[in-house]
Design a protein around this motif. Structure first.
Motif, PDB file in Angstrom:
ATOM      1  N   GLU A  27     -10.050  20.830   2.290  1.00 59.30           N
ATOM      2  CA  GLU A  27     -10.208  19.473   2.770  1.00 59.30           C
ATOM      3  C   GLU A  27      -8.922  18.679   2.561  1.00 59.30           C
ATOM      4  O   GLU A  27      -8.085  19.016   1.738  1.00 59.30           O
ATOM      5  CB  GLU A  27     -11.370  18.780   2.048  1.00 59.30           C
ATOM      6  CG  GLU A  27     -12.724  19.431   2.301  1.00 59.30           C
ATOM      7  CD  GLU A  27     -13.837  18.671   1.605  1.00 59.30           C
ATOM      8  OE1 GLU A  27     -13.521  17.720   0.854  1.00 59.30           O
ATOM      9  OE2 GLU A  27     -15.012  19.010   1.811  1.00 59.30           O
ATOM     10  N   ILE A  28      -8.797  17.610   3.360  1.00 55.32           N
ATOM     11  CA  ILE A  28      -7.686  16.681   3.206  1.00 55.32           C
ATOM     12  C   ILE A  28      -8.216  15.428   2.523  1.00 55.32           C
ATOM     13  O   ILE A  28      -9.197  14.834   2.989  1.00 55.32           O
ATOM     14  CB  ILE A  28      -7.052  16.326   4.559  1.00 55.32           C
ATOM     15  CG1 ILE A  28      -6.426  17.583   5.178  1.00 55.32           C
ATOM     16  CG2 ILE A  28      -6.014  15.239   4.399  1.00 55.32           C
ATOM     17  CD1 ILE A  28      -5.791  17.328   6.525  1.00 55.32           C
ATOM     18  N   GLN A  29      -7.610  15.052   1.407  1.00 57.20           N
ATOM     19  CA  GLN A  29      -8.014  13.857   0.684  1.00 57.20           C
ATOM     20  C   GLN A  29      -6.927  12.797   0.836  1.00 57.20           C
ATOM     21  O   GLN A  29      -5.740  13.108   0.833  1.00 57.20           O
ATOM     22  CB  GLN A  29      -8.253  14.163  -0.789  1.00 57.20           C
ATOM     23  CG  GLN A  29      -9.436  15.091  -1.021  1.00 57.20           C
ATOM     24  CD  GLN A  29      -9.709  15.288  -2.495  1.00 57.20           C
ATOM     25  OE1 GLN A  29      -8.951  14.819  -3.348  1.00 57.20           O
ATOM     26  NE2 GLN A  29     -10.783  15.990  -2.813  1.00 57.20           N
ATOM     27  N   THR A  30      -7.372  11.564   0.969  1.00 53.82           N
ATOM     28  CA  THR A  30      -6.448  10.449   1.172  1.00 53.82           C
ATOM     29  C   THR A  30      -6.660   9.438   0.060  1.00 53.82           C
ATOM     30  O   THR A  30      -7.800   9.052  -0.241  1.00 53.82           O
ATOM     31  CB  THR A  30      -6.689   9.782   2.536  1.00 53.82           C
ATOM     32  OG1 THR A  30      -6.520  10.769   3.563  1.00 53.82           O
ATOM     33  CG2 THR A  30      -5.696   8.646   2.757  1.00 53.82           C
ATOM     34  N   THR A  31      -5.563   9.017  -0.556  1.00 55.69           N
ATOM     35  CA  THR A  31      -5.614   8.046  -1.638  1.00 55.69           C
ATOM     36  C   THR A  31      -4.668   6.890  -1.310  1.00 55.69           C
ATOM     37  O   THR A  31      -3.548   7.119  -0.855  1.00 55.69           O
ATOM     38  CB  THR A  31      -5.201   8.681  -2.978  1.00 55.69           C
ATOM     39  OG1 THR A  31      -6.051   9.802  -3.239  1.00 55.69           O
ATOM     40  CG2 THR A  31      -5.321   7.682  -4.115  1.00 55.69           C
ATOM     41  N   ALA A  32      -5.144   5.670  -1.533  1.00 54.33           N
ATOM     42  CA  ALA A  32      -4.324   4.475  -1.316  1.00 54.33           C
ATOM     43  C   ALA A  32      -4.199   3.731  -2.634  1.00 54.33           C
ATOM     44  O   ALA A  32      -5.201   3.506  -3.329  1.00 54.33           O
ATOM     45  CB  ALA A  32      -4.951   3.576  -0.255  1.00 54.33           C
ATOM     46  N   MET A  33      -2.954   3.377  -2.998  1.00 55.70           N
ATOM     47  CA  MET A  33      -2.688   2.555  -4.176  1.00 55.70           C
ATOM     48  C   MET A  33      -2.225   1.192  -3.687  1.00 55.70           C
ATOM     49  O   MET A  33      -1.223   1.090  -2.972  1.00 55.70           O
ATOM     50  CB  MET A  33      -1.643   3.230  -5.060  1.00 55.70           C
ATOM     51  CG  MET A  33      -2.175   4.468  -5.759  1.00 55.70           C
ATOM     52  SD  MET A  33      -0.882   5.524  -6.450  1.00 55.70           S
ATOM     53  CE  MET A  33      -0.329   6.340  -4.948  1.00 55.70           C
ATOM     54  N   ILE A  34      -2.960   0.151  -4.056  1.00 56.63           N
ATOM     55  CA  ILE A  34      -2.777  -1.183  -3.485  1.00 56.63           C
ATOM     56  C   ILE A  34      -2.370  -2.144  -4.590  1.00 56.63           C
ATOM     57  O   ILE A  34      -3.030  -2.237  -5.625  1.00 56.63           O
ATOM     58  CB  ILE A  34      -4.074  -1.664  -2.791  1.00 56.63           C
ATOM     59  CG1 ILE A  34      -4.488  -0.646  -1.711  1.00 56.63           C
ATOM     60  CG2 ILE A  34      -3.888  -3.042  -2.198  1.00 56.63           C
ATOM     61  CD1 ILE A  34      -5.822  -0.933  -1.080  1.00 56.63           C
ATOM     62  N   VAL A  63       0.838  -1.192   0.000  1.00 56.01           N
ATOM     63  CA  VAL A  63       0.000   0.000   0.000  1.00 56.01           C
ATOM     64  C   VAL A  63       0.879   1.251   0.000  1.00 56.01           C
ATOM     65  O   VAL A  63       1.743   1.400   0.863  1.00 56.01           O
ATOM     66  CB  VAL A  63      -0.933   0.029   1.236  1.00 56.01           C
ATOM     67  CG1 VAL A  63      -1.858   1.235   1.158  1.00 56.01           C
ATOM     68  CG2 VAL A  63      -1.723  -1.259   1.321  1.00 56.01           C
ATOM     69  N   ASN A  64       0.650   2.115  -0.989  1.00 57.93           N
ATOM     70  CA  ASN A  64       1.231   3.464  -0.984  1.00 57.93           C
ATOM     71  C   ASN A  64       0.110   4.416  -0.575  1.00 57.93           C
ATOM     72  O   ASN A  64      -0.839   4.652  -1.339  1.00 57.93           O
ATOM     73  CB  ASN A  64       1.761   3.832  -2.374  1.00 57.93           C
ATOM     74  CG  ASN A  64       3.053   3.120  -2.678  1.00 57.93           C
ATOM     75  OD1 ASN A  64       4.057   3.324  -2.022  1.00 57.93           O
ATOM     76  ND2 ASN A  64       3.018   2.237  -3.678  1.00 57.93           N
ATOM     77  N   LEU A  65       0.204   4.969   0.641  1.00 57.76           N
ATOM     78  CA  LEU A  65      -0.837   5.815   1.205  1.00 57.76           C
ATOM     79  C   LEU A  65      -0.379   7.271   1.153  1.00 57.76           C
ATOM     80  O   LEU A  65       0.694   7.602   1.664  1.00 57.76           O
ATOM     81  CB  LEU A  65      -1.132   5.403   2.648  1.00 57.76           C
ATOM     82  CG  LEU A  65      -2.337   6.049   3.308  1.00 57.76           C
ATOM     83  CD1 LEU A  65      -3.623   5.587   2.639  1.00 57.76           C
ATOM     84  CD2 LEU A  65      -2.369   5.709   4.788  1.00 57.76           C
ATOM     85  N   VAL A  66      -1.193   8.116   0.546  1.00 54.39           N
ATOM     86  CA  VAL A  66      -0.844   9.530   0.381  1.00 54.39           C
ATOM     87  C   VAL A  66      -2.059  10.373   0.770  1.00 54.39           C
ATOM     88  O   VAL A  66      -3.172  10.133   0.300  1.00 54.39           O
ATOM     89  CB  VAL A  66      -0.454   9.852  -1.081  1.00 54.39           C
ATOM     90  CG1 VAL A  66      -0.152  11.337  -1.232  1.00 54.39           C
ATOM     91  CG2 VAL A  66       0.741   9.023  -1.499  1.00 54.39           C
ATOM     92  N   SER A  67      -1.855  11.329   1.661  1.00 52.93           N
ATOM     93  CA  SER A  67      -2.905  12.309   1.974  1.00 52.93           C
ATOM     94  C   SER A  67      -2.377  13.686   1.598  1.00 52.93           C
ATOM     95  O   SER A  67      -1.198  13.971   1.759  1.00 52.93           O
ATOM     96  CB  SER A  67      -3.286  12.263   3.453  1.00 52.93           C
ATOM     97  OG  SER A  67      -2.178  12.603   4.272  1.00 52.93           O
ATOM     98  N   GLN A  68      -3.266  14.522   1.080  1.00 52.34           N
ATOM     99  CA  GLN A  68      -2.867  15.844   0.626  1.00 52.34           C
ATOM    100  C   GLN A  68      -4.027  16.804   0.800  1.00 52.34           C
ATOM    101  O   GLN A  68      -5.186  16.400   0.898  1.00 52.34           O
ATOM    102  CB  GLN A  68      -2.429  15.813  -0.843  1.00 52.34           C
ATOM    103  CG  GLN A  68      -3.473  15.224  -1.772  1.00 52.34           C
ATOM    104  CD  GLN A  68      -2.936  15.019  -3.167  1.00 52.34           C
ATOM    105  OE1 GLN A  68      -1.989  15.683  -3.563  1.00 52.34           O
ATOM    106  NE2 GLN A  68      -3.527  14.132  -3.935  1.00 52.34           N
ATOM    107  N   VAL A  69      -3.692  18.110   0.839  1.00 53.18           N
ATOM    108  CA  VAL A  69      -4.709  19.144   1.038  1.00 53.18           C
ATOM    109  C   VAL A  69      -5.245  19.551  -0.318  1.00 53.18           C
ATOM    110  O   VAL A  69      -4.497  19.912  -1.222  1.00 53.18           O
ATOM    111  CB  VAL A  69      -4.120  20.360   1.775  1.00 53.18           C
ATOM    112  CG1 VAL A  69      -5.184  21.443   1.920  1.00 53.18           C
ATOM    113  CG2 VAL A  69      -3.590  19.942   3.130  1.00 53.18           C
TER     114      VAL A  69
END
Length: 925
Positions: A537-544, A527-533
């Protein structure tokens, strides 16, 4: 109340109500003058009832009444409304017989009126808004006498005279109060504004200043003042003649008699200290000018503010001309819309083709979007909201539709009434196209991608690959917490990560964790987990990525216990030999074994440190190339004994003699690496014996694992080399991306525009990488790089883009810089140049010369000259400022390969000449 369709009271109702309102008479207390009028009417007409009736919107109100109790009735019961429809006295001998009044409740019920006579009340402007009337409870077939009619008309005029007098007195009071208030306000304003007063007596030539005026001119309290020596002398020389001329014009009796001038007052040392605004009025008696009286005021701050406002307005005007946003200003009261020049530049609408109304704008919204947009903007205007935004499709002048984001703000009055709406329409067509491409990339990605709400862990979006990894439908994932896909034994780690996300922490992590598929099977995911503004709002994306098979391979390798562990750690063939020998001895129980070895470093099929003491070595086998028969059998995986090897015709005589005398048994298995013979695993027994099938298979297994380990060692070394190369490439790419982002985001004023520019530049960078990766080497063809950067602008029109030049291979660094430069040139051409109109053309030529004739480039050797030429576009106007794009064009190859760039803004088209050393373009690093 309801009225009959032919009701005369509805005729010019607005004019009647307006005239009545001007008298301010409704609902006022009784007044003697009006009461006297009805009393006189009763006597003159011998009637029991007399009224002064005024017709309001839905009632008739009686200013004076005699013999009638109600102060008002509904307008539907009024007979006076018929009187007001004419200009003569109306007489109805029998109300019960007249079709206009026979159903009137005042006739059919109490008080049972049967006779009516009324004279209209008519304003000097000719508007009738009531009547003076008399009524009786019995019919009068004879009506009124002529004298009575004349008297009733006279009384009606008397009532109107009283109304006029009453209004005149009220207006005089209002005017007097207003005058007193104005005088008070003027005095307070003069004091509050810090104004000074001057009085210029033209008869005596005396100039008088109050304290404030003296202070503004720097004159002491006791110091004498005069027009020429004090007033004119203290003015700025540039203002003196102009101000004196304004004073003389004001003193002319034939003129307007007004003095209005702004001038500068100097300090004693001659410095400009104050701007003064002076206003005065000429006092004239018997056509003779006597005095000029007025005020002076310090307007230095106002002048500075006006200059600032003018500068701001100029900046706004220039910004409105420069922006691609179509800015609009909608007067909601007059329904008049003003657009800036971008409506033509971005959407092709010429000013003469634009109707300045809100309806014109609505008509050009896509039919499928129109009702929704109209309802939404109507809701904002009609409510109490201020801001509005909407995305829709807007028709261009050529008939195509642009995706736009429209934003506006409502300007309201003090009572909340909307008066204006100002906004800007941004073209999102290109952004949406790029977003669609990005969505397509996400949808087609070979890794699972899920967007998560960091506060709830609810999945907001998921791509098909993630659904395949988890064996679930999209509906099973989106809208549900991803926590349900984590096994309970991993819940603690999941909750720890959730707490960090919910707290608003920006997380960038790569981790390996387990998931439970919909069918219950556990899998491993990287899992590459990235959160950004994003905005507020803060958005979180996970690449699995599914790494279950990788984990299985790791488990199998671990399960090899000693052999697997030790072979993984082995780093040289000699070490492998000792490992294999020890395992074979222990496993086969050859306590008397004379030899058990894995020889991966020689072609010798026998011999080595494991030979029995005193046994001669097998000589003459330095290379199997000389023994094709033996080599072929080994490569086929045959089991060979000593005698089999000794039977090879190429074997030396002493080795053959040894083989014939040998009594030992031998298993010998080849080690094959990539199809080539790399060594052998062999086992000797001191006594003659027959090898069992299991023993032979085990030796083959050991040989296979040793061979695989040798291949793995070589592969790992190659992988380490590739990883180092990839890391180097990645660092270079990230450095370039960081520079692009930093320069693009510098001095940001429009987030949407800068996002578009940044995405476009990164896409261009990505395309250049695609071209590099598609090649077999570490570079790419110059023509491929240029064509890739221009692909988005190639609409298929013949001759629109022409590339010409010899084949040149460029290195990665030059390819990326050149691709970004061409992207910026093409973007400018699409906005302002050849690509912005049909028929525009771009030519890109390049040639190689033997050396630098101009001598301005570093280094020596051949020089590549590249020329970008535009034609057929609109007339070129040189840019007023240089942004990052312009700097990128000028300096793109300078730092990368030592090149130079010169851009010419000729009216017929932009030309950009790029010169760079060929050696720099070919550099791999």
């Amino acid at each position: 109340m309801s009225r009959p369709p032919d009701d005369p009271a509805t005729s010019d109702e607005a004019g009647r109500l307006a005239a009545l309102a001007r008298y301010a008479i409704l609902d006022t207390p009784p007044e003697c003058a009006f009461d006297d009028a009805v009393a006189l009417a009763v006597q003159l007409c011998a009637a029991p009832v007399a009224l002064v009736s005024l017709l309001d919107g839905d009632r008739q109100w009686f200013k004076a009444r005699l013999g009638f109790a109600p102060r008002e009735t509904g307008l539907d019961r009024s007979v006076c409304r018929f009187t007001a429809a004419g200009r003569e006295v109306l007489v109805i001998p029998d109300l019960a017989a007249d079709p206009r009044t026979r159903a009137n409740p005042l006739v059919t019920g109490a008080p049972g009126m049967r006779f009516y006579a009324g004279a209209p009340l008519v304003t000097p402007e000719g508007v009738a808004f009531g009547a003076l009337c008399v009524l009786d409870t019995v019919p009068r077939p004879e009506g009124l006498s002529d004298a009575q009619v004349t008297s009733l008309q006279a009384l009606a005029r008397t009532v109107m005279t009283q109304l006029e007098l009453r209004r005149g007195i009220a207006e005089r009071k209002i005017e007097a109060a207003a005058l007193a208030d104005s005088e008070l306000r003027l005095r307070l304003a003069v004091e509050a504004a810090g104004a000074g007063i001057f009085d210029y007596d033209l008869v005596t030539g005396t100039l008088t200043w109050d304290g404030r005026t003296r202070a503004l001119f720097g004159v002491g309290p006791g110091e004498a003042v005069s027009y020429a020596e004090t007033f004119l002398a203290r003015l700025h020389p540039e203002d003196r003649a102009r101000t004196d001329a304004a004073v003389q014009a004001a003193l002319d009796p034939a003129g307007p008699g007004l003095f209005d001038c702004t001038y500068r007052v100097l300090t004693e040392d001659g410095a400009v200290c104050t701007w003064i605004a002076a206003r005065g009025t000429l006092v004239v008696e018997a056509r003779r000018p006597l005095r000029l009286v007025g005020t002076v005021r310090d307007v230095t701050a106002e002048r500075a503010a006006q200059a600032a406002v003018a500068a701001t307005e100029e900046r706004y005007r220039l910004a409105a001309r420069a922006t691609t946003d179509a800015i609009w200003d909608w007067d909601l009261v007059a329904d008049h819309v003003l657009w800036n020049e971008a409506l033509f530049a971005a959407y092709g609408w010429a000013p003469e083709a634009v109707e300045p109304t809100g309806g014109w704008w609505l008509d050009r919204i896509h039919p499928d979007d129109r009702d929704r947009v109209e309802a939404d903007i109507g809701r904002v205007i009609g409510g109490d909201e201020r801001d509005w935004r909407h995305e829709y499709r807007f028709r261009r002048a050529d008939g195509s539709y642009a995706d736009v984001l429209d934003r506006g703000s409502v300007v309201r009055g003090a009572d909340g009434t909307p008066s204006r709406m100002i906004g800007a329409m941004l073209d999102l067509t290109e952004r949406n196209r790029v977003s669609a491409q990005l969505r397509a990339v996400v949808e087609g990605a070979n890794v699972g991608i899920v967007q998560i709400d960091p506060r709830t862990l609810i999945a907001l979006e998921a791509n098909p690959k993630l659904c395949a990894i988890w064996g679930a439908e999209e509906a099973d994932i989106v809208g549900h917490s991803i926590a349900k896909w984590t096994p309970e034994e991993d819940a603690e780690e999941r909750d720890r990560l959730h707490r960090r996300l919910a707290a608003g922490e920006i997380v960038r992590e790569t981790l390996e964790k387990r998931y439970r598929r919909k069918d219950g099977r556990l899998i491993w995911g990287r899992v590459n987990l990235v959160s950004q503004v994003r905005g507020e709002e803060i958005q979180t994306t996970a690449m699995i990525e599914d790494i279950t098979e990788e984990k299985a391979v790791e488990a199998r390798q671990a399960a090899l216990i000693e052999l697997g562990d030790r072979l993984r750690d082995a780093s040289a063939p000699g070490e492998l030999s000792g490992i294999a020998a020890g395992i074979l001895r222990r496993t086969l129980g050859l306590s008397r074994a004379g030899y058990a070895a894995a020889d991966a470093g020689t072609d010798r099929p026998g011999g080595g440190r494991g030979d029995p003491e005193g046994a001669p070595r097998l000589a003459g086998l330095a290379s199997l190339a000389a023994f094709p028969a033996t080599a072929a059998r080994l490569r086929r995986g045959e089991i060979l004994a000593v005698a089999d090897i000794a039977a090879d015709p190429g074997l030396a005589p002493d080795a053959a003699a040894y083989a014939e005398a040998a009594t030992r048994a031998l298993i010998k298995v080849p080690l094959l690496r990539r199809g080539e013979l790399a060594g052998f695993v062999s086992v000797h027994a001191a006594e003659p014996r027959v090898w069992g099938a299991g023993e032979i298979d085990f030796v083959r297994e050991v040989a296979g694992r040793v061979s695989a380990t040798l291949t793995r060692i070589q592969a790992e070394e190659q992988q380490r080399f590739l990883n180092r190369e990839l890391s180097h490439r990645l660092k270079n790419t990230l450095t370039m991306a960081q520079a692009i982002a930093s320069q693009t985001l510098r001095n940001v004023t429009d987030i949407a525009a800068v996002k578009e520019a940044l995405v476009a530049r990164l896409v261009a960078l990505g395309k250049a990488h695609d071209i590099l990766l598609s090649g077999e080497g570490e570079g790419a063809g110059l023509e491929a790089v240029i064509a890739g950067a221009l692909a988005i602008h190639d609409d298929g029109e013949a001759g629109r883009i022409r590339l010409q030049g010899p084949p040149i291979e460029v290195g990665p660094k030059a390819a990326l810089s050149l691709a970004l430069m061409i992207h910026e040139l093409a973007t400018n051409a699409a906005k302002y140049g050849a690509f912005s109109v049909p028929g525009g053309r771009v030519e890109f030529d390049w040639a190689v010369s033997p050396g630098d004739a101009e001598g301005s480039l570093r280094g020596a050797g051949p020089i590549v000259t590249m020329t970008w030429s535009e034609s057929g576009g609109p007339p070129v106007v040189p840019p007023s400022r240089k942004g990052f794009g312009s700097r990128l064009i000028e300096r793109g190859l300078s730092g990368a390969v030592g090149g130079e760039t010169c851009t010419t803004y000729a009216p017929e088209g932009v030309t950009c000449r790029i010169r760079a050393p060929l050696s720099g373009l070919l550099e791999k690093e």
